[in-house]
Design a protein around this motif. Structure first.
Motif, short mmCIF file in Angstrom:
data_model
loop_
_atom_site.label_atom_id
_atom_site.label_comp_id
_atom_site.label_asym_id
_atom_site.label_seq_id
_atom_site.Cartn_x
_atom_site.Cartn_y
_atom_site.Cartn_z
N ASN A 1 3.55 37.93 20.64
CA ASN A 1 4.27 36.85 21.32
C ASN A 1 3.30 35.91 22.02
O ASN A 1 3.59 34.73 22.21
N GLY A 2 2.14 36.46 22.43
CA GLY A 2 1.12 35.64 23.10
C GLY A 2 0.69 34.47 22.24
O GLY A 2 0.27 33.43 22.76
N MET A 3 0.74 34.64 20.90
CA MET A 3 0.33 33.56 19.98
C MET A 3 1.52 33.04 19.17
O MET A 3 1.34 32.24 18.27
N HIS A 4 2.69 33.61 19.44
CA HIS A 4 3.88 33.31 18.63
C HIS A 4 3.57 33.49 17.15
O HIS A 4 3.83 32.63 16.31
N ARG A 5 3.00 34.64 16.83
CA ARG A 5 2.61 34.96 15.46
C ARG A 5 3.12 36.36 15.15
O ARG A 5 3.08 37.22 16.01
N TYR A 6 3.48 36.60 13.89
CA TYR A 6 3.97 37.92 13.52
C TYR A 6 2.79 38.89 13.32
O TYR A 6 2.62 39.47 12.26
N LEU B 1 -7.24 42.86 17.41
CA LEU B 1 -8.42 42.11 16.98
C LEU B 1 -8.48 40.73 17.63
O LEU B 1 -9.57 40.24 17.93
N THR B 2 -7.32 40.12 17.89
CA THR B 2 -7.37 38.81 18.56
C THR B 2 -8.02 38.96 19.95
O THR B 2 -8.81 38.11 20.36
N ILE C 1 -16.42 34.91 24.23
CA ILE C 1 -16.92 34.67 25.59
C ILE C 1 -18.37 35.15 25.70
O ILE C 1 -19.26 34.44 26.18
N ILE C 2 -18.59 36.37 25.19
CA ILE C 2 -19.94 36.96 25.29
C ILE C 2 -20.97 36.10 24.54
O ILE C 2 -22.06 35.85 25.03
N LYS C 3 -20.55 35.63 23.37
CA LYS C 3 -21.51 34.86 22.54
C LYS C 3 -21.53 33.37 22.87
O LYS C 3 -22.26 32.60 22.26
N GLY C 4 -20.68 32.97 23.80
CA GLY C 4 -20.65 31.54 24.17
C GLY C 4 -19.99 30.66 23.11
O GLY C 4 -20.19 29.45 23.08
N VAL C 5 -19.18 31.29 22.23
CA VAL C 5 -18.47 30.51 21.20
C VAL C 5 -17.31 29.77 21.86
O VAL C 5 -16.48 30.38 22.53
N LYS C 6 -17.26 28.46 21.69
CA LYS C 6 -16.24 27.69 22.40
C LYS C 6 -14.93 27.56 21.60
O LYS C 6 -13.85 27.49 22.18
N THR C 7 -15.03 27.54 20.29
CA THR C 7 -13.81 27.34 19.50
C THR C 7 -12.91 28.60 19.58
O THR C 7 -13.40 29.71 19.76
N LYS C 8 -11.62 28.37 19.42
CA LYS C 8 -10.69 29.51 19.36
C LYS C 8 -10.13 29.67 17.95
O LYS C 8 -9.22 30.47 17.72
N ASP C 9 -10.66 28.90 17.03
CA ASP C 9 -10.13 28.93 15.66
C ASP C 9 -10.19 30.33 15.05
O ASP C 9 -9.28 30.73 14.32
N ASN C 10 -11.29 31.08 15.35
CA ASN C 10 -11.39 32.42 14.74
C ASN C 10 -10.33 33.38 15.30
O ASN C 10 -9.95 34.34 14.63
N ILE C 11 -9.83 33.11 16.50
CA ILE C 11 -8.76 33.97 17.04
C ILE C 11 -7.46 33.69 16.26
O ILE C 11 -6.74 34.61 15.88
N ASP D 1 -7.36 32.61 13.32
CA ASP D 1 -7.56 32.96 11.91
C ASP D 1 -7.85 34.45 11.77
O ASP D 1 -8.67 34.87 10.95
N VAL D 2 -7.16 35.27 12.56
CA VAL D 2 -7.54 36.69 12.68
C VAL D 2 -7.39 37.46 11.36
O VAL D 2 -8.14 38.40 11.10
N LYS D 3 -6.49 37.02 10.53
CA LYS D 3 -6.31 37.73 9.25
C LYS D 3 -7.60 37.65 8.42
O LYS D 3 -8.03 38.63 7.82
N ALA D 4 -8.21 36.47 8.43
CA ALA D 4 -9.46 36.29 7.67
C ALA D 4 -10.57 37.12 8.31
O ALA D 4 -11.38 37.73 7.61
#
Ligand SMILES: Cc1cc2nc3c(=O)[nH]c(=O)nc-3n(C[C@H](O)[C@H](O)[C@H](O)COP(=O)(O)OP(=O)(O)OC[C@H]3O[C@@H](n4cnc5c(N)ncnc54)[C@H](O)[C@@H]3O)c2cc1C
Length: 443
Positions: A399-404, A412-413, A421-431, A433-436
């Motif tokens: 529900n946090g992402m409104h995703r099934y 994993l998200t 956060i640890i790696k300083g990655v700013k984008t959230k696209d990989n969160i 795109d968790v299936k990939a």
């Protein structure tokens, strides 16, 4: 979970820790078995066109399935606009009508035509209909009889399951968090969120009490991870600080609610008709998908088969009856005992149980069990754009992402968010795109 960590670490016999007879902090390796119950018979899940299915459906229907599957392969729906298009493209019209249409509508309470096709790709596992048909035809050519042999189910999918069910895992996580100095506020609800354009500063929360005064507390933080429903998250912000379009889309997000009725039986009417050996010959399934059209029940769980340690007396059977519903609808509004009676009557009506064998029951209502891929979901990117821009806020989970998202995807998200956060990655696209990410990590 009565052992302390010290006891676990200093124990000389580590095997003992893995023995569920000697320890409670154990994950069991279980077999995954699910079947479909339709026409008062069991079918494999996911459905496959094997000899057993053919014998149960009859030649006429099977030919219709093959013909409509061939037709859709030759002439697929070009652009899938809704879940019905997605399912027909994948399975052909006849198989869709037989095994998917009613069940999907039971789950969501709306026709498949009103649901976005994305839910299908998130949820429906691939079934090689082509391979099934080729195999079926080969068998037919070999004049193999389609007689009802003892169902040869495969126990080839294993999964790990906590001795006392999924909640035990999170009790253990909570214990570890507190052991490391973390503080957990159970039965508290986040109600207010403060943010500056691109950073969140604090949340306000209250204890959830049946009655009495509610005292608001406030907590500041460097990072915020949200598993609360997106609709509630956005309504917790100061209205003035949220673009109107975001407020409109978030308030139009819909959910499907859920009631589970657990019933204890001295025995079931359905018996184990498979080659798998089970205690007291109970059916071997974890889940039984109820496709029968004359009942509202969606799915059954046999708790004995998840973990035998969840059932006090192995001579009895704990069954979870799952109802998909909407908060406040006719079923939801009944009393617990009325719901239990209704559920037991339904199971008796499809010959799964005998009412005289009921020993006990309990009812649990779960609001917002499923985020819906309809309502304003089409415009979800508007909300995502707003929350993604708040640098220290991470939307994770289901529900946090409104995703099934299932449990693996949900966990994993959270892992990916922390890694970012640890790696300083700013984008959230990989969160998002968790299936990939999962596919990449597993392969
Ligand atoms: C009936 C059913 C069966 C399922 N079976 C499976 C399965 O077999 N396998 C599988 O992988 N997945 C299964 N799932 C999915 C799985 O349960 C979810 O993917 C997973 O629980 C999502 O984790 P989460 O942390 O996002 O959400 P949750 O586990 O729901 O946790 C969200 C947390 O946020 C809290 N919260 C909500 N609002 C607020 C607020 N305002 N303030 C503070 N806290 C708040 C809630 O209390 C809750 O503790 C099933 C789900 C359902 C409903």
């Amino acid at each position: 979970m009565h052992h302390t960590q010290e006891e676990q670490i200093t124990s000389k016999n580590t095997d003992e820790l893995l023995d569920p007879e000697k320890s409670d902090r154990v994950m069991l390796i279980r077999n995954r078995i699910s079947r479909i119950f339709f026409l008062r018979k069991f079918f494999t899940y996911p459905i496959s066109l094997d000899a057993d299915t053919l014998s149960k459906l009859g030649l006429k229907q099977v030919l219709r399935i093959i013909a409509t599957y061939a037709a859709i392969r030759i002439n697929p729906v070009k652009s899938e606009k809704n879940l019905e298009d997605f399912l027909i493209n994948k399975f052909g019209k006849e198989l869709y009508i037989t095994f998917f249409k009613d069940y999907t509508e039971k789950v969501w309470g709306v026709p498949s035509r009103d649901i976005k096709p994305e839910w299908g790709s998130q949820r429906i596992r691939g079934v090689s209909i082509k391979r099934s048909i080729v195999n079926a035809l080969k068998k037919a050519a070999n004049r193999l009889s389609f007689s009802r042999a003892k169902l040869d189910l495969h126990e080839d999918t294993n999964f790990m399951y906590p001795k006392f069910g999924p909640g035990q895992m999170w009790e253990e996580v909570a214990r570890l968090i507190e052991e490391k100095g973390g503080k957990i506020f159970l039965n508290h609800r986040v109600v207010g969120i403060k943010h500056y354009p691109d950073n969140m500063s604090s949340v306000e929360f209250v204890e959830v009490k049946e009655m009495g005064a509610k005292c608001t507390q406030k907590i500041h933080g460097d990072y915020f991870f949200s598993t609360m429903p997106v609709k509630e998250l956005i309504s917790g912000f100061d209205r003035a600080s949220v673009p109107k379009k975001v407020l409109r889309v978030a308030s139009g997000l819909l959910y499907r609610d859920f009631i589970t009725v657990s019933v204890l039986f001295s025995e079931l009417k359905i018996k184990n008709d498979t080659s798998i050996k089970t205690i007291n010959n109970i059916v071997p399934d974890n889940w039984i998908y109820i496709q029968e059209r004359d009942v509202k029940i969606g799915r059954l769980q046999i708790f004995n088969n998840w973990s035998p340690y969840m059932v006090k007396d192995e001579n009895t059977v704990w069954v979870g009856l799952e109802y998909f519903c909407s908060e406040g609808d006719v079923l939801w509004s009944k009393s617990d005992s009325e719901i239990a009676d209704f559920a037991i009557d339904e199971l008796a009506s499809i010959d799964i149980i005998d009412k005289k064998k009921v020993l006990d029951s309990t009812v649990v209502r779960m609001p917002k069990a499923y985020p819906a891929y309809f309502g304003t979901y089409d415009h979800f990117n508007v909300v995502r754009g707003f929350t993604d821009a708040i640098q220290n806020l991470f939307l994770i989970g289901r529900n946090g992402m409104h995703r099934y998202n299932n449990t693996d995807h949900s966990m994993l998200t959270a892992i990916v968010a922390v890694e970012n956060i640890i790696k300083g990655v700013k984008t959230k696209d990989n969160i998002w795109d968790v299936k990939a990410v999962l596919t990449e990590r597993v392969s």
